[in-house]
Design an enzyme around this catalytic site. Structure first.
Site: not given
Ligand code: DAK
Length: 259
Positions: A110, A113, A133
């Protein structure tokens, strides 16, 4: 009420406002409250005559690491449908004034996006952009399959969406996804500089020109040209057109009023 997850900086340059996403511990993960605050801030700034261009940034480590996974994890399809986040995203999309994204660190899911909803993108050399995602068992839901594909083409978009591979800033620049890459310490400054240059133009011409460029993604060439022509003619009804041309003839800087 003061927003909790965004900071609004007024007049960071003449006629430029800056919205900073501010959930740093969570890498600016886009929870519902943050998105609601962003929607409301953009509505207010879009109506503010003292603002002509908006800069949107996160911080050095993250523009936004995506929608808040912890908030989404236990949701059902009907929960998602009832919350209707799309109306928030649609409102953001309808902002008439140009928005310039200042991106450093992660712009994922997101976050990517949201970045692509902006009109120009200045990135730091540390930016990492992508749609991961698929690794969560879902797919992009706020334009990632459409805007990314239009920007970078099918081959790269497929690779990013199907494998979750992130692009470096340099790769994103080569692919045409962003406008420029600058050293990290300068990314915000450069975005504000670009915003200030844009904000020195006629605000009414900016809005109509933005609308016409975006139309290119939604219409046939013929219809798009027709739309462009209407907006072009309309500007000849503006005081700014007279001022802009008169200033050129008189060899002076125009003073645009947005009328
Ligand atoms: N959500 C929640 N928490 C998150 C997060 C996320 N997307 N990304 C990071 N955090 C949190 C981590 O959980 C961690 O929290 P604690 O564990 O300390 O409590 C903190 O931020 C620091 O993250 P990391 O410890 O993981 O930090 P690193 O440097 O090791 O890693 C990273 C950074 C960016 C590689 C990793 O955090 C990561 O992979 N994050 C997730 C990335 C991801 O998968 N993003 C896509 C999410 S799904 C919609 C519109 C849009 C969407 C959906 C619906 N509608 C209009 C209906 C979009 C969907 C998405 O974006």
């Amino acid at each position: 009420m003061q927003p909790e997850y965004i900071i609004i900086h007024q007049q960071v340059a003449p006629y430029v406002a800056h919205i900073q996403l501010n959930r740093p511990k969570e890498l600016n993960a886009l929870n519902l409250q943050l998105m609601g605050e962003l929607r409301e801030a953009l509505k207010v700034l879009d109506a503010d005559e003292q603002v002509r261009v908006i800069v949107l940034s996160g911080n050095e480590k993250a523009f936004a690491a995506g929608a808040d996974i912890k908030q989404m994890a236990d949701k059902t399809a009907i929960d998602m449908f009832n919350v209707d986040q799309f109306s928030t995203w649609d409102t953001i999309k309808k902002t008439k004034k140009p928005i310039i994204a200042a991106v450093s660190g992660f712009a994922l899911g997101g976050g990517c996006e949201l970045m692509m909803l902006c009109d120009m993108i200045v990135a730091s050399e540390t930016a990492r952009l992508g749609q991961p995602e698929i690794k969560l068992g879902i797919m992009p839901g706020a334009g990632g399959t459409q805007r990314l594909t239009r920007a970078v083409g099918k081959a790269l978009a497929m690779e990013m969406v199907l494998t979750g591979r992130l692009l470096t800033a340099e790769e994103a620049l080569q692919a045409g996804l962003i406008n420029r890459v600058v050293p990290t310490e300068l990314y915000l400054q450069e975005a504000i500089k670009l915003a200030a240059a844009t904000a020195s133009m006629s605000p009414v011409a900016l809005k109509l020109a933005k609308e016409a460029v975006l139309k290119a993604f939604e219409t046939s060439l013929e219809e798009g040209l027709h739309f462009e022509r209407k907006n072009f003619y309309l500007l000849f009804a503006s005081e700014d057109q007279q001022e802009g041309m008169q200033a050129f003839i008189e060899k002076r800087t125009p003073v645009f009023k947005g009328k």
